[in-house]
Each structure stands twice: as C-alpha cells, then as structure tokens.
Design an enzyme around this catalytic site. Structure first.
Site, mmCIF file in Angstrom:
data_model
loop_
_atom_site.group_PDB
_atom_site.id
_atom_site.type_symbol
_atom_site.label_atom_id
_atom_site.label_comp_id
_atom_site.label_asym_id
_atom_site.label_seq_id
_atom_site.Cartn_x
_atom_site.Cartn_y
_atom_site.Cartn_z
ATOM 1 N N CYS A 146 -44.007 -10.225 -24.918
ATOM 2 C CA CYS A 146 -44.216 -11.662 -25.053
ATOM 3 C C CYS A 146 -43.819 -12.420 -23.797
ATOM 4 C CB CYS A 146 -43.478 -12.215 -26.268
ATOM 5 S SG CYS A 146 -41.698 -12.053 -26.137
ATOM 6 N N HIS A 191 -39.376 -23.169 -15.986
ATOM 7 C CA HIS A 191 -39.597 -24.008 -17.157
ATOM 8 C C HIS A 191 -40.924 -24.744 -17.063
ATOM 9 C CE1 HIS A 191 -39.217 -27.782 -19.450
ATOM 10 N NE2 HIS A 191 -38.668 -26.971 -20.343
HETATM 11 C C1 PEP Z 1 -38.982 -13.426 -21.721
HETATM 12 O O1 PEP Z 1 -37.864 -13.435 -21.236
HETATM 13 O O2 PEP Z 1 -39.888 -12.683 -21.339
HETATM 14 C C2 PEP Z 1 -39.310 -14.339 -22.822
HETATM 15 C C3 PEP Z 1 -40.461 -14.267 -23.432
HETATM 16 O O3 PEP Z 1 -38.394 -15.271 -23.144
HETATM 17 P P1 PEP Z 1 -38.174 -16.629 -22.334
HETATM 18 O O4 PEP Z 1 -39.289 -16.759 -21.349
HETATM 19 O O5 PEP Z 1 -38.198 -17.696 -23.354
HETATM 20 O O6 PEP Z 1 -36.859 -16.413 -21.708
#
Ligand code: PEP
Ligand code: MG
Length: 859
Positions: free
Chosen positions: A808, A443
């Site tokens: 992403c 986080h």
């Molecule tokens: C991922 O899991 O790659 C993602 C972009 O989502 P998050 O990082 O919010 O879990």
C-alpha cells in the site's frame, strides 16, 4: 514498412522484352521476386496496396540498379507506352489528357530525395488544350515550371546561376516556363524537347544526377547511409481532368481529438504539386466523388497494418487512387487506443494483444490533463513531478487564502514551503500544489495524488515570503494572485495562464481496461480515506480499499479534539475528547463502508507522527498546554511516537477507533451491506507490539458485540514497514491474518533516507552520478527493499500459508514495482485513486510478460 505481404497483382501488361524489360508495372514487383531493395520503398508499398485490392494511380517502377536505363530514349518510349496502356489514356489526347510524373525512392525512407517531376509530356503547343480541360491555367504552369527548371539544370547543364538570375524578376508562372525553355535553348546542351519520351529520359537523368550530386552524397553520409545507395524510379500516369472533379490530397484515418475512425485531411482541387500547396485546401467532405472509397481504403489499411494510417491520394474523374500509404508517424494516443479496441472488437486482434498495445504510462497520459506548450513559455522552476496532471491558477500562499478564493470560484495554486495535515482542506480547494521542499512520498505529494490534484514538490530555489505576500523563483518574484501553470508530470512550473488540454479518456480505454482485468492476477485496490474518494476509485475500477489512513479523519475541525486527547491535563478531559472523536469517526466509517458495499476494506488505525497533531509553538491554548506540547515535541518525529507506539502509550486510542469502526459496520450491515473488514496496525517492529494492539481490537469487537448484538467479522493484520518487521515476518504472522507492505516507510528505513528530505539533493545527485536510475520512493528497489519483501513473504507463508499479502505504499501505482509484486505472487497492490487504471494495466502487462521477463521477479 511494406503495406501488404500477400502476393497479388492487377492483370496489367508486363514488359519483359526489349528496352521495356526493366519496366515493372505496379503490382508485379513481388511476383517477379523483387522487394524494396529493388523496387524502392514506394514501389514496394504500391505493390502492397494493390495486393489489398486498393485503387492505385497507374504506373511502373524502374528498379534500383537499372534506373539509369530510363535515360535512354528507347526505354523511355517503352515506359510511356506502358503507362498509356496501364492508364487507358493516350499522351496528346485533347479530351482525356495524360501526362507523366517521375519520382524516385530508396529502399528505406531517406532525407534528401530529389523532388518529383510532374507534367512530363507537356509542350507549349499542348498547354492550351490542357488548360481548357482543367479550367485553371496557373496551377499547371506553376508545376510545369518546377519540372523544366530541374531538367534544365541537372540534365541540360544550364548553369544554376543563369536560371536563378533570370527567374528572379519573373514571378508569373506562364512567363517562367517560356523563359526557362528559352534559357535551355540558349545555354543548354540541347533545347528542351517536345517529345514525351525524350522529356522522360531527360527527367530520369536530372533525378539521377541530382541524387548523385556531392551535396546529396554528403547528406547520405550524414544519415549513415552508403553514398552509393541506389534509387528506383517510378513513372506514374498524371491524368488531367477538370479542376472541379479532380485534385489530390492527404488524409489520416482517425480524428486526433476523439481517436475515432473518421478520416481527416485536406483536398486540393487541380494539378498535384511537388511542394506543399500554399493554401490549406478543402475539407475532405468536399472531396470530388465523395469519401466512400477513401474511407474504405483507410479502413482496409488500418486492418492490415494495425496502426492508424496516412495516405496521399489523387482524384480523377471523381474517383480516388492512392499515391502512397504508410503508418501514421506518431499517431495521437487516443487514436491508438480506439484502434486497438476497434480491431479487437472486429476480431482482427485478440483482447490480450489489444491490451499489450497500450502501456501503463499511456493510460496515465490519457487520464490527466496536460499543458499545451508552444515553446515561448517562461519556466519559473522545475521541481519533482509529485502528482500527475496540469492546472493553472492564481498563486496563494496559505491554505486559508486558498479556501477563501476557491469559495468565490477562483482557481488557485497553493504555494508553500511544505504542507502539513492542517493544510489538507486548503489543498483540496486548490487546483494544484507547489512546495519548495519534500519528496514524492512527502505529505503534499501523497495528499495531492490521493485527491487527483497535480503537484510539484521540492522546487529548489523557491522561497515563500508569506508576510510580504510574495514567492521568489530565483530572481523572479511573483505576488499572491499572479497566475502560474504547473505540470505535475514533468515538474515544470510556468508563469502565466497556459492552455490546458481537456482530459477525459475515450470510452475505448474502459473497454481495454476491462480486458486487462481479465488478464491480470494481481488485485488492485485504492488508498482512500473518504467515501468521496472511494466513489471516484470504484468508478476507476478499484476492487476495494487497501489503505484507509484514519489519521486523515483527525484533521480540520477534528484537530482540536485529537490535540485534547494528546495534551489533556486530566483523564476526564481526555475521555471526553475521545468520545467526541469516536462519534465523528463513526460517521466517517459509516459513509466509507456504505460507499464500498461488499468489497474489502483495510482500515489502518492511527499512524501519524505526533508532531503533525501538536500545536505549532505559540498556537497552544494556554501556557500549560504549550508546556505539555513542548514536552512532547521530538527531534526526529518520523522515528518517534508514531504508529502503534502512540497507541500503546495512549491506550484508549485504538479501542476508541476500533469501536467506532465496528459499530459503523454493524449499522451498515443492517442495510444488507457487508464490507469485508480488515483492521491494520501500523509501524510495528516487535511482535509484542502487534499482540498488544490486537488485544485492543479484539476487546473493541467484544464490546460492540455486547452492545449491539452484532459479531463483526474482520481480519486483523499489520503493516510491514520496518526492516525488523520484515525480518520477523514469521513471528508477526502468528498474530496477523494479512500483511500490507508499507513501502514508503520500508524504503525510508531500509536506506535510512528521510522520505521528506533526501529527494531534492541527495537523490538528485545520486541520479546524476548514476548510483540510482530512479527514486526508490517512486520505483521499488528490488535488491534491498524488494529483497526484504520477498523474505517476509516467504517467512510469513511458512507460518500461515494462505496469508493475504499486499502493498500500500506509493509503489503500488508504479508499473515496474507492480510487476515486481506480481512476480512475488502478492495478492494486491493499493494506490491512489487516479493511479488505479494505470495499476490495472500494469498488472495485466506483467501477467502477459513471457516467463523470465519479469525483471524484478524473485519467484
Ligand atoms: C507506507 O509507509 O508505505 C504507508 C503506506 O504508510 P504512510 O505513507 O501513511 O506512512
Ligand atoms: Mg507508513
């Protein structure tokens, strides 16, 4: 590196007969078919300078292999005559005096070359004439003493101990020369001669003897060079002139701070020394005769060598001549960037070549501030380099304290065991973040990168004691308020306030990135949650938003609302909270869409693990709420009620979000703006989950159309973040118009590595053992995770040929991972705002790679 490859030379006399046949005037080496092996690196470089039409100090080379012939007086006589001819001066002329400098060079740069021997041809009888011309006596005698000393030791065989003892109490330069001459007469094999040619012959012997000494041979062996390596000798004119109108200096072509073409260096009036001068010299602006010729020389050399350059030069009668020129060793990055842009603008370089010259890592370096280390810093701890940049600030141990102090204008560094969504406002108020646990996809790392704040995570040995107001780094204890400095690129944390380099790339980087955009195939979007982040990212060249994590809209003041949705005792309280949430999200979406204009935006519906929204034990409003929260707490939240699963259990959640989004689009479109909306469902592993969530979204679109009369155009897609989703990509593609690979979770679930826990110990150990070369959370694993992406891509395209595909996860900002995605022909990568320029450059470099060069490509 040779300075020129064009063959040309001055119309200088050539000595091809008699003892002079071994003498090669500067500029004639290549014409005679000689290269650096014979001419030495200096001779070859000077040839190159002359070929470029640049002014060079007159001189000649005695090629390696023939160098010993200069020890014969008749060859030395011929050399003196040739230097007189080349320089247009005569030895012994009292008005425009000439001396000689002898130096040696090997075919390549070598440590341990003998020092240059200047002032050859000087005698006590002539010294006063020269002093009168120069106007300063000391400099001349100082330089002369060095030459006499070396000849006495290495050519006249005066024992070094005799010289050392005698010179110990004689600091005054003129007396030193007199003493050395008398020692040569007394202890040497013969007296020091007055005749210039005899001096030159002895100087050649001294240089060659020293080059052949056991110590020098040892040094060559240590450098893995043949002990017998031969050197060329160079006989240069040393033209003496008034100190006010002559001197010597060094210059580099570019200002190190700005990177612009603006020669920087120092000028030393008077006679050139071999050793570095004891003072800093005059600025180049004071250069006798002005800087025009120096600038011309540097520009010409830059164009030719295509690199920032450095030159040694001499000034005589207000005119410069070059002594040496070379690519500047380790030029400042800014200089390299500005030069690449300058050369391309002048047509000396193609745009693609200019782009190739700046690596994505260098782009990153230019974008972020760095600590200026001097070596004396106290390292407190080294953690994971979680978000690049550097900052200093006072330690704060809670987000509340961070907000409090930051409001007063204090720069703070938030230090915590770990962070959670409730800490986001405090993190944003801090200059940097330091956590004891968590990896580079944790986080703290994700939020810090998104906000462009430096962060170090997983700093082992760091213990926060909030009650005592202390943080312990092993034995060392700091109190809240103590200053620390942190480098998010290296993971190092230091005590105290260190100096931070001012960031801000040169405008030329913008130009290079625009050329990179012309080259790349892969789109580059940003992971951004707020209008402010979008503004930043668009300025950095993002083409749209690839991931808006809507759970970040549920933080701060909104946290109680989402808690009420999740923990409400009765449906009416929950609906009330949902309405309030929807209203708040509507405002956020409106701001976000307005900032984006007509660009694409992927909005991901809620995906946070449940525990991020639940009150900590003891934080609930009352016992009943605490009981409901306790019932919802999970042993493994990252694998629990997350993503689409939460939405299927709280059925009003996604419709409320989607309605807020579509209404915001309808509002914004009334102003003429039409963002390209993409609605994305997270953490799907069953096609049925996606179908159900898609139905909620469609229902919301219908409801908004009925209410506002606006049919909102949008695409519906899903994240591929579980191995099952990747394997079932074909079925999922039946419901999805686009996929975005969530490589953070996909990596976590493919390896079974907790993204928050393994980095500090497991991955560190695996790297030490050589199991892994990089964290798979930072660099996409091409063999496992990458293979799943390749397979999903193939299966999805079979079902829906034009399906839009992006990435992403954090890998979207990593150059090697970007090359892998480019190799698969994905449409875009999406990364945090401050990595967007890095991704643009990486995508361009990938496009410029030769076929087959894309290491991870499976295409
Ligand atoms: C991922 O899991 O790659 C993602 C972009 O989502 P998050 O990082 O919010 O879990
Ligand atoms: Mg995810």
């Amino acid at each position: 590196m040779p300075v020129a490859d064009r063959e040309a030379g001055p119309s200088a006399p050539s000595a091809t007969a008699g003892p002079g046949r071994v003498l090669v005037p500067y500029g004639q080496g290549r014409i005679r078919g000689l290269d650096a092996a014979e001419l030495g690196s200096h001779g070859a470089a000077v040839d190159g300078l002359l070929a470029l039409g640049l002014p060079v100090v007159p001189g000649l080379t005695v090629p390696a292999g023939a160098a010993a012939s200069l020890c014969a007086t008749d060859t030395a006589e011929a050399a003196v005559e040739l230097v007189e001819q080349l320089s247009g001066r005569r030895m012994g002329d009292p008005v425009r005096p000439l001396l000689i400098r002898l130096s040696a060079s090997a075919p390549t740069e070598v440590a341990g070359l003998p020092p240059d021997l200047p002032c050859l041809g000087l005698s006590p009888a002539r010294a006063d004439d020269l002093t009168a011309v120069i106007g300063r006596a000391d400099a001349l005698y100082e330089v002369w003493a060095g030459t006499v000393r070396m000849i006495a030791e290495y050519a006249l065989d005066v024992p070094a101990a005799v010289l050392d003892d005698a010179l110990l109490d004689t600091p005054e330069p003129r007396e030193r020369v007199e003493l050395l001459l008398s020692l040569a007469a007394e202890h040497g094999s013969r007296p020091f001669p007055d005749d210039p040619a005899q001096q030159l012959a002895l100087a050649a012997r001294a240089l060659l003897n020293r080059w052949d000494s056991p110590r020098a041979r040892r040094s060559r062996r240590a450098q893995k060079l043949p002990a017998e390596l031969a050197v060329a000798l160079h006989v240069q004119a040393l033209r003496i002139g008034p100190a006010d109108h002559s001197g010597y200096g060094t210059a580099v072509s570019r200002d190190p701070e700005s990177g612009r073409f603006s020669p920087r260096g120092a000028f030393f009036p008077g006679v050139r020394r071999s050793a570095p001068p004891p003072h800093t010299g005059e600025p180049l602006e004071r250069l006798a005769g002005g800087t025009a010729l120096l600038e011309h020389s540097l520009l010409t050399l830059e164009r030719h060598l295509r690199t920032p350059v450095t030159v040694d030069f001499e000034v005589r009668d207000d005119e410069i001549s070059l002594l040496a020129a070379a690519p500047q060793p380790r030029p400042p990055l800014r200089a390299a960037v500005c030069l690449a842009a300058d050369l391309a603008r002048d047509g000396a370089l193609g745009h693609e070549e200019a782009v190739r010259r700046i690596s994505p890592a260098q782009v990153q370096e230019l974008l972020h501030p760095q600590l200026r280390l001097t070596g004396g810093e106290e390292l407190l701890v080294r953690g994971l380099p979680a978000s690049p940049g550097a900052a200093t600030g006072a330690v704060v141990l809670s987000s509340e304290r961070a907000l409090e102090l930051a409001a007063d204008g204090t720069r703070v560094v938030l230090v915590a065991a770990e962070t959670n969504p409730a800490d986001v406002p405090g993190m944003l108020a801090s200059a940097a973040v330091l956590t004891a646990t968590g990896g580079i996809a944790s986080h703290a790392a994700v939020v810090a990168r998104g906000a462009g704040k430096p962060a170090v995570c997983g700093a082992e040995g760091l213990r926060v004691d909030r009650a005592a107001g202390t943080v312990r780094f092993g034995e060392r204890v700091l109190r809240e308020g103590d200053p620390v400095s942190l480098d998010g690129r290296t993971g190092a944390v230091y005590a105290g306030t260190l100096s931070v380099s001012v960031a801000g790339p040169p405008p030329e980087l913008t130009t290079l990135l625009e050329w990179a955009d012309d080259v790349r195939r892969l789109g580059v979007r940003v992971n951004a949650d707020t209008a402010a982040e979008v503004d930043t990212a668009l300025a950095l060249g993002a083409e749209g938003v690839g991931l808006c994590r809507t759970e970040h809209q549920f933080l701060g003041a909104r946290l109680p609302l989402i808690r009420r949705v999740l923990l409400a005792a009765d449906p009416s309280a929950r609906d009330e909270a949902l309405v309030a949430l929807e209203r708040a999200q509507h405002e956020d979406f409106r701001a976000l869409l307005t900032a984006l204009g007509n660009r694409p935006v992927t909005v991901r519906l809620l995906d946070a693990p449940l525990h991020e929204f639940l009150p900590a034990p003891g934080e609930a409003l009352d016992a009943a709420e605490e009981q409901r929260a306790a019932a919802l707490r999970e042993a493994n939240p990252m694998l629990g009620l997350r993503g689409v699963r939460l939405a299927l259990l709280h059925e009003r959640l996604y419709p409320a979000q989607a309605e807020a989004l579509f209404t915001a689009w309808a509002d914004v479109s009334a102003t003429g703006v039409r963002p390209q909306l993409e609605v994305m469902i997270p953490l799907v592993s069953l096609p049925e989950e996606l179908a159900a969530a898609a139905a909620y979204v469609r229902g919301a679109a219908d409801a908004v159309a009925a209410r506002t009369g606006v049919e909102v155009p949008y695409r519906l897609g899903t994240m591929i973040e579980t191995p099952r989703a990747a394997l079932l990509a074909g079925e999922l593609a039946e419901h999805a118009e686009f996929f975005s690979f969530g490589t953070n979770d996909l990596t976590q679930l493919t390896y079974g590595f907790s993204r928050d826990d393994v980095e500090r110990q497991v991955l560190a150990s695996y790297r030490e053992r050589g199991f892994l070369t990089a964290s798979p959370f930072a660099r996409l694993d091409p063999r496992g995770v990458g293979a799943l992406i390749a397979l999903a891509t193939e299966r999805a395209r079979e079902v829906r040929p034009g399906i839009k595909l992006g990435v992403c996860g954090e890998h979207g900002g990593d150059p090697e991972s970007i090359a892998f995605c480019d190799g698969l022909g994905l449409d875009y990568v999406s990364c945090s705002a401050h990595r967007v320029p890095v991704a643009r450059m990486a995508a361009a470099h990938s496009a410029l790679r030769e076929p087959g060069e894309n290491s991870g490509s499976t295409r």
